[in-house]
Design a protein around this motif. Structure first.
Motif, short mmCIF file in Angstrom:
data_model
loop_
_atom_site.label_atom_id
_atom_site.label_comp_id
_atom_site.label_asym_id
_atom_site.label_seq_id
_atom_site.Cartn_x
_atom_site.Cartn_y
_atom_site.Cartn_z
N TYR A 110 0.94 -0.96 0.19
CA TYR A 110 -0.03 0.04 0.03
C TYR A 110 0.95 1.41 -0.06
O TYR A 110 2.04 1.13 -0.01
CB TYR A 110 -1.17 -0.17 0.98
N TYR A 111 0.29 2.43 0.28
CA TYR A 111 0.93 3.74 -0.37
C TYR A 111 2.15 4.06 0.51
O TYR A 111 3.12 4.29 0.34
CB TYR A 111 0.15 4.81 -0.31
N ARG A 112 1.84 3.55 1.98
CA ARG A 112 3.12 3.72 2.92
C ARG A 112 4.40 2.85 2.88
O ARG A 112 5.21 3.06 3.53
CB ARG A 112 2.44 3.72 4.33
N SER A 161 -6.19 3.97 -5.13
CA SER A 161 -6.39 4.68 -3.80
C SER A 161 -7.34 4.25 -3.06
O SER A 161 -7.26 4.63 -1.91
CB SER A 161 -6.66 6.21 -4.28
N ILE A 163 -8.98 2.51 -0.11
CA ILE A 163 -8.15 1.64 0.88
C ILE A 163 -9.03 0.18 0.67
O ILE A 163 -10.04 0.03 0.75
CB ILE A 163 -8.76 2.22 2.29
N GLY A 191 -2.68 -0.98 6.45
CA GLY A 191 -2.89 -0.37 7.66
C GLY A 191 -4.09 -1.09 8.24
O GLY A 191 -4.91 -1.60 7.75
N GLU A 192 -4.27 -0.62 9.65
CA GLU A 192 -5.30 -0.98 10.47
C GLU A 192 -6.60 -0.45 10.00
O GLU A 192 -7.64 -1.15 10.06
CB GLU A 192 -4.83 -0.99 11.98
N GLY A 193 -6.48 0.66 9.52
CA GLY A 193 -7.80 1.18 8.96
C GLY A 193 -8.48 0.45 7.89
O GLY A 193 -9.63 0.44 7.60
N ALA A 194 -7.69 -0.11 7.04
CA ALA A 194 -7.96 -1.00 5.85
C ALA A 194 -9.01 -2.17 6.42
O ALA A 194 -9.64 -2.70 5.62
CB ALA A 194 -6.98 -1.44 5.09
N ASN A 221 -0.33 1.48 12.91
CA ASN A 221 0.36 2.58 13.46
C ASN A 221 -0.97 3.18 14.49
O ASN A 221 -0.80 4.29 14.71
CB ASN A 221 0.67 3.62 12.42
N TYR A 223 -3.76 4.65 14.04
CA TYR A 223 -4.45 5.80 13.41
C TYR A 223 -4.52 5.50 11.69
O TYR A 223 -3.98 5.32 11.05
CB TYR A 223 -3.81 7.30 13.26
N ALA A 224 -6.09 5.91 11.53
CA ALA A 224 -6.33 6.01 10.02
C ALA A 224 -6.71 7.41 9.70
O ALA A 224 -7.68 7.92 10.05
CB ALA A 224 -7.70 5.01 9.65
N HIS A 290 -0.01 12.04 8.55
CA HIS A 290 -0.52 10.80 7.56
C HIS A 290 0.00 11.20 6.03
O HIS A 290 0.66 10.33 5.47
CB HIS A 290 -2.10 11.03 7.37
#
Ligand SMILES: Cc1ncc(C[n+]2csc(CCOP(=O)(O)OP(=O)(O)O)c2C)c(N)n1
Ligand SMILES: [Mg+2]
Length: 369
Positions: A110-112, A161, A163, A191-194, A221, A223-224, A290
């Motif tokens: 993913y993007y990060r 883009s 998620i 990420g955990e938001g995904a 991390n 935070y989303a 972010h």
């Protein structure tokens, strides 16, 4: 975003991934064992990592950190419209990517995931070609938003883009790999938001039912963007959710590169032996906002960020390498200077590289004669 992967200017070495790098034990035997923290040494011996591996992993972490710092500088100077920081995710990214075979396995980052794609074979120059939207950008020829990594040659599947869309892609690709009896593992990072997305649950469910050769890596991390984990899920660990899909979920200290590698190594072995998927949750943090468009002062305190910096994965791994007798302060300093020069060169070369020809603006969107 589009799904183009022209891969035009990628001058990174083909093949020869981490699994094919030397893994001979014994390099550390020359280190003064008396000075070595016993548990760390035996852990490394078990993992089969050589001193050369450890130094190379450390260099990738330094490279990712310095690319991050340079990208933020370019943004502040008005040369890079948008950047996505990686700092503090380097250990879980390098650790998990290290267990993959470059040129053979399939990567859905993913993007990060700057450090993941560096281990996969992208270079600092490739990264800045993307940041500056240059014609030679291997991901999309300067068409994609930066950090939507893709490379046909390196087996990196470009992301969208929205998620979580890479999760069903990973499950589908793993199904094809199994159906064709190919020797490959599929890994996807997020990420955990995904994990709040329906796509995520559908992908894991499908992978569990069909026992697919796929590894799901969550970089938690907390935070989303501005939304904390407590507002995203009622469970403490993302890894707990794996039980609902019938495969193991493991929690690792994502600021520990070796713990991340160990978990991924086991998961890759499981996938290759036909046992099915694994969900790995790497607990980490992000030091920067972010993206370059975010102001994190609106949702987290400076004290919280400062406290997290005491657990900097790069400092921790540097300290480990010093304990193992593989590094000292002078070498750490000279490595940083050497890598910074490499990054500065990549920035200058990418900035000077040609822009895409406006006449080709519709390429990869519509069929051309
Ligand atoms: C479907 C969808 N909803 C919302 C967004 C906006 N968005 C972009 S990044 C992001 C946060 C994702 O957080 P996480 O998955 O934890 O990854 P992190 O950025 O923290 O590494 C959101 C909500 C999006 N791109 N797609
Ligand atoms: Mg997050």
């Amino acid at each position: 975003m589009s799904t183009t992967t022209p891969d035009a200017a990628c001058d990174c070495p083909a093949g020869g991934g981490s699994a094919s790098r030397s893994k001979q034990n014994g390099v550390l035997d020359s280190a003064p064992k008396m000075a070595v923290e016993a548990t760390r040494q035996s852990e490394i011996d078990t993992l089969g990592l050589s001193g050369e591996d450890l130094l190379s992993m450390h260099r990738f972490m330094v490279l990712a950190r310095l690319i991050d710092e340079a990208a933020i500088r370019q943004n502040r100077q008005g040369k890079a419209p948008f950047v996505i920081p990686v700092s503090c995710h380097e250990a879980c990214q390098v650790g998990t990517a290290w267990a993959m075979r470059r040129g053979q396995d399939i990567w859905l980052p993913y993007y990060r995931d700057l450090a993941v794609v560096l281990v996969a074979g992208m270079t600092a120059f490739d990264v800045f070609l993307g940041i500056f939207s240059k014609a030679g950008d291997p991901t999309s020829g300067g068409r994609q938003m930066p950090a939507h990594w893709g490379s046909r040659r390196l087996g990196i599947i470009t992301g969208s883009s929205p998620i979580g869309t890479q999760i069903p892609h990973a499950a589908g690709i793993a199904y094809a790999v199994k159906f064709r009896s190919e020797d490959a593992v599929v890994a996807t990072w997020f990420g955990e938001g995904a994990t709040s997305e329906g796509d995520w649950h559908e992908g894991l469910n499908f992978a569990g039912i069909h026992k697919l050769p796929v590894v799901f890596v969550c970089e938690n991390n907390h935070y989303a963007i501005s939304v904390p984990q407590s507002k995203q899920m009622a469970v403490e660990n993302v890894a707990d959710r794996a039980a609902g899909y019938g495969f193991p979920g493991v929690v690792v200290d994502g600021n520990d590169v070796l713990a991340s590698y160990a978990a991924m190594k086991r998961a890759v072995e499981r996938a290759l032996s036909g046992e099915g998927p694994t969900l790995i949750e790497c607990k980490t943090y992000r030091f920067q906002p972010h993206t370059s468009d975010d102001d994190d002062r609106t949702y987290r305190t400076r004290e919280e960020v400062e406290e997290a910096r005491h657990h900097d994965p790069l400092d921790r791994f540097s300290a480990d390498l010093k304990t193992l007798g593989l590094m000292d302060d002078a070498r750490i300093e000279s490595l940083r200077a050497e890598v910074k020069a490499e990054v500065d060169r990549a920035v200058a070369d990418a900035w000077a590289a040609p822009d895409p020809d406006p006449a080709t603006v519709l390429r990869y969107v519509f069929e051309e004669d």
